[in-house]
Design an enzyme around this catalytic site. Structure first.
Site, mmCIF file in Angstrom:
data_model
loop_
_atom_site.group_PDB
_atom_site.id
_atom_site.type_symbol
_atom_site.label_atom_id
_atom_site.label_comp_id
_atom_site.label_asym_id
_atom_site.label_seq_id
_atom_site.Cartn_x
_atom_site.Cartn_y
_atom_site.Cartn_z
ATOM 1 N N GLU A 1 -122.723 55.080 41.039
ATOM 2 C CA GLU A 1 -122.527 56.248 40.156
ATOM 3 C C GLU A 1 -121.681 55.876 38.937
ATOM 4 O OE1 GLU A 1 -121.677 60.156 41.574
ATOM 5 O OE2 GLU A 1 -122.904 59.922 43.378
ATOM 6 N N ASP B 1 -123.410 52.883 48.694
ATOM 7 C CA ASP B 1 -123.392 54.230 49.251
ATOM 8 C C ASP B 1 -124.793 54.445 49.808
ATOM 9 O OD1 ASP B 1 -123.491 56.906 49.817
ATOM 10 O OD2 ASP B 1 -122.882 57.600 47.828
ATOM 11 N N ASN C 1 -125.664 56.781 51.931
ATOM 12 C CA ASN C 1 -125.882 58.191 52.286
ATOM 13 C C ASN C 1 -126.419 58.328 53.709
ATOM 14 O OD1 ASN C 1 -125.089 60.042 50.165
ATOM 15 N ND2 ASN C 1 -126.620 59.026 48.874
#
Length: 591
Positions: A329, A476, A478
């Site tokens: 991100e 990440d 998720n």
């Protein structure tokens, strides 16, 4: 003294010794001191060169063709100066003042080694380093392709006890050679905006530091900083630039990462490497109305602002003294304008890969004194699935569920792959992977296919580019520890009856046995209770996976305590810049 001066004068260009003017001795002495520079930028292959100098407080900048005769360029300089004098004369006339005599054509000449350069010489050859430009009675030392700061900025927001790193871009120089001097104003500034120096006014400053990075103290709160930066390339110096900051503001006090820094005061020792994986929360998501009112309503609005969060992120990352940093991100502007200059100052280089059709993506940084980038092998997972033959078997199995296949192909997820080499031991390579899998909680089947593609690609890269190189896989994902993704990574197989294959409902369900292209990997952090903690959710989503046969976990930096995480209810907060928590570990990389 006069004997020494006479001897020195014999070394000066003959033109200065022949000028019948009372200024002759003054001009000679000036050359013995330091002439003002005339900066020339001239590169092969470019049609024009630029000439810049200052005269009577006015900056002159002109572009000329490289293949133009020198005489035309000098005439243009002279014409421009006389034009300026003419305007000054008209201005005096309008004000009722008596104008002086008509301006005399300013003599402009170029000398090299004491000899006047021919007007027929081409600009590209005439403007040599060390030449002397004479404009009337003023002489300039020509500096060709001198080290130059093409961009120089200080961050918009500065906090006490947080490092300040200027954003600098240099041409014909090396940032590591540059000289930096930091000053603090003696009287505090009452304005919240960066002030502009007014020529002729005596601003009072005191030197407070040197070096590329400055960490303001509590005593600096309310004061502005000034940075004087001299671009250099070895022994060559360019024109310095001065930057003025906004007033220093108070920081948040104790942050969630401060205690973690106690474990990372020093860099990891060879043959170990320190690795960080961190989702830093993209500004494009932090500033949405959903984030402010639903996801993070407990977070003070100013603490969601990018400038504020960047102060915390840069201090946090710098304090880990990492060798490899994988970030998710990352806004493109943040990578270019904030993280790259800051981490470069701490010895790290970085590469960036944006997501498909997005403004944020992945960044991998590596310590250049220990590692160098050999190659990058980034892919879009959805594109690779349909275009690379190595995924044909997976694509065929997926074709049984058209709805799921179409859903997967819409995703913008990318995989960043960097092959790095040990600087101290050429041939010792490591493959570093970084990704951020699909976010939807019920999208387990999509993430499974994405991870399958990623592992197949990584196996191909290692076999083709770096045989035998160990893998460090960060990101990440998720995915919880009970997910199909975690099972695929840690056991190398997901059975066809796994619940994630039907996570999107019966219309997009798919049953297949998915095999990893790599042997089972090890989660360096194991299965922590959470790496993401927001108001309505907490769970383990972030991982650093390694190959246990070639790397061992030497040290895992403890996560912040639950009390630290919840001091301001949840994350992000005034003391933590993201909704995720960084993972940091030292890995012993078998030599």
């Amino acid at each position: 003294m006069f004997n020494r001066l006479s001897a020195a004068l014999t070394l000066l260009p003959r033109r200065l010794l022949l000028v019948s003017s009372p200024r002759t001795l003054t001009g000679a002495c000036r050359l013995l001191g330091r002439m003002n520079p005339a900066v020339v930028r001239c590169l092969p292959g470019e049609p024009k060169l630029t000439i810049s100098f200052s005269l009577d407080g006015s900056h002159k900048h002109m572009m000329r063709e490289q293949d133009e005769p020198l005489g035309k360029a000098l005439a243009r300089i002279s014409h421009g100066l006389n034009k300026s004098q003419g305007k000054a004369k008209k201005s005096k006339k309008k004000k009722g003042e008596t104008p002086g005599e008509a301006p005399v054509l300013t003599a402009v000449k170029l000398y090299y080694n004491g000899e006047e350069v021919s007007d027929m010489s081409l600009n590209s050859e005439a403007w040599r380093d060390g030449a002397v430009l004479q404009v009337g009675d003023v002489e300039y030392s020509v500096r060709r392709n001198t080290p130059t700061l093409t961009n120089a900025e200080l961050p918009a927001s500065l906090l006490a006890e947080f490092p300040v790193c200027p954003n600098l871009e240099i041409e014909f120089g090396n940032l590591e050679d540059c000289e930096f001097t930091w000053y603090r104003e003696i009287a505090p500034n009452t304005s919240t905006e960066a002030a502009v120096e007014v020529e002729g006014q005596d601003s009072k400053w005191t030197q407070v530091g040197c070096g590329r990075v400055y960490v303001p103290s509590i005593q600096d709160i309310g004061y502005r900083l000034k940075l004087r930066c001299t671009p250099k390339d070895g022994g060559r110096s360019g024109l310095p630039k001065e930057l003025l900051s906004t007033a220093i503001e108070a920081g948040p006090g104790v942050c969630t990462f401060d205690n973690r820094h106690a474990y990372t005061l020093k860099e990891a020792e060879w043959p170990s490497v320190r690795v960080v994986s961190y989702n830093i929360l993209a500004d494009t998501y932090a500033q949405t109305e959903l984030s402010k009112t639903v996801l993070y309503p407990y977070c003070a609005p100013y603490a969601l602002q990018l400038d504020y969060r960047q102060n915390l992120i840069k201090k946090e990352l710098a304090g880990y003294n990492a060798d490899i940093i994988c970030l998710q991100e990352v806004d493109k502007g943040v990578f270019v304008n904030s993280l790259t200059p800051a981490l470069d100052a701490f010895g790290l280089d970085g590469v960036f890969r944006t997501k498909d059709r997005q403004h944020e993506g992945l960044a991998t940084f590596y310590r250049r004194s220990k590692l160098k980038l050999l190659s990058s092998h980034n892919i879009s997972l959805s594109e690779a699935l349909t275009s690379d033959p190595i995924h044909s078997a997976l694509l065929e199995n997926l074709s049984a569920s058209t709805a799921l296949k179409q859903n997967i192909l819409k995703r913008s997820t990318v995989l960043q792959v960097s092959v790095l080499e040990d600087v101290s031991k050429p041939g010792r390579k490591v493959c570093v992977a970084n990704t951020h899998l699909y976010w939807l909680p019920k999208g387990g089947s999509i993430r499974l296919v994405q991870m399958g593609v990623a592992l197949q690609h990584l196996n191909h890269v290692i076999n083709e580019v770096a045989p035998g190189a160990p893998l460090i896989f960060c990101g990440d994902f998720n995915s919880h520890p009970d997910s199909g993704v975690f099972q695929l990574l840690s056991e190398a197989l997901v059975p066809l009856q796994h619940a994630d294959w039907s996570s999107l409902g019966p219309e997009e369900s798919c049953s297949m046995e998915l095999l990893s292209a790599l042997p089972p990997l090890l989660s360096a952090y194991g299965q922590p209770a959470y790496t993401n903690y927001v108001g309505g959710f907490h769970g383990c989503l972030d991982y650093i996976f390694i190959q246990p046969d070639s790397m061992q976990v030497e040290q895992v930096i403890p996560l912040p305590s639950h009390q630290e995480v919840t001091t301001y209810e949840a994350l992000p907060s005034v003391a933590h810049p993201s909704d995720h928590i960084a993972l940091i570990c030292d890995l012993r990389w078998n030599p």
